[in-house]
Structures are given as structure tokens and as C-alpha cells.
Design a protein around this motif. Structure first.
Motif, PDB file in Angstrom:
ATOM      1  N   ASP A  17       0.895  -1.034  -0.196  1.00  0.00           N
ATOM      2  CA  ASP A  17       0.121  -0.136   0.002  1.00  0.00           C
ATOM      3  C   ASP A  17       0.793   1.322   0.024  1.00  0.00           C
ATOM      4  O   ASP A  17       0.538   2.006  -0.743  1.00  0.00           O
ATOM      5  CB  ASP A  17      -0.890  -0.039   1.157  1.00  0.00           C
ATOM      6  N   HIS A 126     -13.095  -1.403   3.048  1.00  0.00           N
ATOM      7  CA  HIS A 126     -12.402  -1.811   1.843  1.00  0.00           C
ATOM      8  C   HIS A 126     -11.244  -2.695   1.971  1.00  0.00           C
ATOM      9  O   HIS A 126     -11.158  -3.386   1.055  1.00  0.00           O
ATOM     10  CB  HIS A 126     -12.165  -0.476   1.232  1.00  0.00           C
ATOM     11  N   ASP A 127     -10.656  -2.759   3.024  1.00  0.00           N
ATOM     12  CA  ASP A 127      -9.353  -3.770   3.184  1.00  0.00           C
ATOM     13  C   ASP A 127      -9.914  -5.027   4.017  1.00  0.00           C
ATOM     14  O   ASP A 127      -8.962  -5.586   4.562  1.00  0.00           O
ATOM     15  CB  ASP A 127      -8.261  -3.223   3.722  1.00  0.00           C
ATOM     16  N   LYS A 130      -8.398  -8.545   3.439  1.00  0.00           N
ATOM     17  CA  LYS A 130      -6.927  -8.838   3.601  1.00  0.00           C
ATOM     18  C   LYS A 130      -6.899  -9.954   4.705  1.00  0.00           C
ATOM     19  O   LYS A 130      -5.853 -10.618   5.004  1.00  0.00           O
ATOM     20  CB  LYS A 130      -6.126  -7.832   4.388  1.00  0.00           C
ATOM     21  N   HIS A 196      -7.647  -9.137  -2.102  1.00  0.00           N
ATOM     22  CA  HIS A 196      -8.616  -8.988  -0.958  1.00  0.00           C
ATOM     23  C   HIS A 196      -9.802  -8.059  -1.588  1.00  0.00           C
ATOM     24  O   HIS A 196     -10.804  -8.018  -0.884  1.00  0.00           O
ATOM     25  CB  HIS A 196      -7.933  -8.184  -0.085  1.00  0.00           C
ATOM     26  N   HIS A 219     -10.794  -1.406  -6.364  1.00  0.00           N
ATOM     27  CA  HIS A 219      -9.802  -0.421  -5.827  1.00  0.00           C
ATOM     28  C   HIS A 219      -8.421  -0.685  -5.943  1.00  0.00           C
ATOM     29  O   HIS A 219      -7.649   0.202  -6.091  1.00  0.00           O
ATOM     30  CB  HIS A 219     -10.116   0.011  -4.322  1.00  0.00           C
ATOM     31  N   SER A 220      -8.210  -1.948  -6.281  1.00  0.00           N
ATOM     32  CA  SER A 220      -6.553  -1.902  -6.497  1.00  0.00           C
ATOM     33  C   SER A 220      -6.487  -2.264  -8.283  1.00  0.00           C
ATOM     34  O   SER A 220      -5.418  -2.646  -8.541  1.00  0.00           O
ATOM     35  CB  SER A 220      -6.153  -3.342  -5.865  1.00  0.00           C
ATOM     36  N   ASP A 252      -8.115   6.112  -0.292  1.00  0.00           N
ATOM     37  CA  ASP A 252      -7.294   4.835   0.011  1.00  0.00           C
ATOM     38  C   ASP A 252      -5.982   5.067   0.263  1.00  0.00           C
ATOM     39  O   ASP A 252      -5.213   4.967   1.101  1.00  0.00           O
ATOM     40  CB  ASP A 252      -7.744   3.942  -0.822  1.00  0.00           C
TER      41      ASP A 252
HETATM   42 FE   LIG Z   1      -7.008  -2.436  -0.448  1.00  0.00          FE
END
Ligand SMILES: [Fe+2]
Ligand SMILES: [Fe+2]
Length: 284
Positions: A17, A126-127, A130, A196, A219-220, A252
């Protein structure tokens, strides 16, 4: 065993990140931007080598079959957040944010800008995907910029040269522009590299508006939302919804430098927010 040799080259998951945040730092010149390798330390570079070499179409399909059926039991959003917080790596408790703090920080930045409640909630969620790391998945199957498997690789993806080691690069049918996909077939039909994003999208999709689903799922997908790559696989709905993916991304990337969230003070707000959209427990 050295980190380089195993499946966890990153000292902490957040190293990826941090690399992305540096890569997309707002005041960068074109030249600095192209020279992204200067921002990647050896562990991040090794992480991308593994990610690009091992994320094959077969791998993606197998992981989707394994996780997207959501048959790992029921948990509340809060139980999942607490579980994610047990991800202990080499982070420094004095300076590094916990996983929950990153989620709250992202959500708080969205809230301060006056966005709707579902948008704030999306920041908080959002994460959560993970947790795949805690299920035993290697880092390269949890984080990393996502990209379509089963068609030609865009040169807008960082470290494109590492795709040469991916077995899919030897399959000509997977290496044309469209590969196994139809023009403008829509991203829902496209198998993005697993991570994720897909997991949290699948776990929460029933409860959230479509804009939020897109933010979580893509988002990634930096090649698409930052560089407009792969627009020839998108349909009109994707094009419209990517406005929201783009709107989400700065929160983010850039909320990290802000002050540590005052977790105890804001928790009641988030408890109310989560229970507004979710039942007590959901399938994971
Ligand atoms: Fe993320
Ligand atoms: Fe994040």
C-alpha cells in the motif's frame, strides 16, 4: 529462511500500500512517475515478481471457487475487523497504524468530506478482505495491483517484465488483446488477479449499493482506474461506475499521513453505520 525466498517478501502487508501511495504521490513529475522502480525496495520488487509470475487464469478461477462461495462460516463485520487486526507482522506499534486504524482513517476522511453514509461505510470495509492472509494465502494472492488474467497484459501495470515468468504468457490464446473475452463484455465476466478486493466484494455485495460494490471490487485495479487500460473490456455500466472507483481512490491512498483516528470516540458512529446496512452476522 530469507524473506526473498519465501511467500512473504513484504515485512508488512502495508508495504505494498505504501509503495502504491508513493507511486501515485500527487506532486510527481512525469519522469519521476515513469521511474517507479526507484520507489520499490527489494522486498516490494520481489513481491511483484511473485504476484506476476503466479497469478494465472487457472489460479484465479480456483481461488474464486474456493472463497466466493462464502462457506467459511458466519461472522459479524466487527468480528472480522478484530480478526484482521490480529495480522501481526513486523509493524512498529508506536508509529504504524493497525489494520482497523487504516480502515477508520480512510472512512473518516470520506466522512469529513460530507459523502453519503454508504460511502463512509465502504471506506471502513475496503481492506477487510486482507483476512485472506490469515487464511494462509501468500501475500501475492492478497494484495497487489489487480489485472485481468486470460488476455494480454497492459504495459500500464508496474513491472510488466515479470509477466514473462507467468505460464499464461506462453499460451497464445491468452495473449491477444481480448484473450478469452469478448470486446466490451463487462468486467463482471473478466477474471482479475485474485486478492482482497474480490473477497470483500463477494462477502458484502448483497448489502451495499452498486457504487460501493464497484469501489470494493476494483479499488486495486490501478491500470484501469488510473491509466484507463482495459477500457475495451468494459461495458457502459462499468464506465459509469468507475467514476466512483476513482472518487474512492484518493481516500485509500492519501489518508495515511493524517492523525491517528481517535478510535474510542468514533466507534459508536461506526457501530450504528455497520448495523444500518448489515445483519448481525454475514457469510464469509
Ligand atoms: Fe485495499
Ligand atoms: Fe486500503
Amino acid at each position: 529462511m530469507s524473506r526473498i525466498a519465501d511467500n512473504a517478501p513484504l515485512k508488512q502487508l502495508d508495504e505494498w500500500d505504501d509503495f502504491v501511495a508513493t507511486r501515485y504521490r500527487q506532486d510527481k513529475s512525469e519522469e519521476e512517475f515513469r521511474n517507479y522502480k526507484a520507489d520499490a525496495n527489494p522486498t516490494v520488487t520481489e513481491f511483484y515478481r511473485q504476484n506476476h509470475a503466479y497469478q494465472t487464469l487457472d489460479f484465479v478461477k480456483a481461488k474464486k471457487a474456493e472463497y466466493c462461495a462464502l462457506n467459511r462460516g458466519k461472522k459479524s463485520i466487527w468480528e472480522m475487523a478484530e480478526y484482521l487486526n490480529t495480522l501481526v507482522d513486523d509493524s512498529d506499534p508506536d508509529t504504524d497504524l493497525t489494520q482497523i486504524e487504516h480502515l477508520l482513517q480512510t472512512a473518516e476522511a470520506i466522512r469529513k468530506d460530507g459523502h453519503p453514509r454508504w460511502f463512509v461505510l465502504t471506506g471502513f470495509l475496503h481492506d477487510l478482505g486482507k483476512v485472506l492472509c490469515l487464511y494462509g494465502e501468500p501475500q501475492w494472492a492478497v494484495v497487489g495491483d489487480t489485472f485481468p488474467a486470460g488476455c494480454g497484459y497492459s504495459d500500464q501495470i508496474v513491472f510488466p517484465e515479470f509477466f514473462a515468468a507467468n505460464p499464461d504468457s506462453k499460451i497464445p490464446a491468452y495473449q491477444t488483446k481480448y484473450g478469452i473475452y469478448e470486446p466490451n463484455c463487462g468486467l463482471d465476466k473478466v477474471h482479475l488477479s485474485f486478492g482482497h478486493d474480490e473477497y470483500i466484494f463477494q462477502a458484502t455485495r448483497k448489502y451495499l449499493p452498486e457504487e460501493a460494490q464497484y469501489m470494493l471490487r476494483y479499488h486495486s485495479f490501478y491500470a484501469a482506474h488510473r491509466h484507463d487500460a482495459y477500457c475495451y473490456l468494459m461495458n457502459e455500466q462499468d464506465e459509469r461506475m468507475f467514476e466512483w472507483v476513482r472518487k474512492f481512490n484518493p481516500y485509500d491512498l492519501y489518508s495515511k499521513g493524517r492523525e491517528r483516528p481517535k478510535t474510542q470516540d468514533i466507534l459508536p458512529y461506526y457501530e450504528g453505520l455497520v448495523s444500518e446496512f448489515f445483519p448481525d452476522k454475514i457469510d464469509w
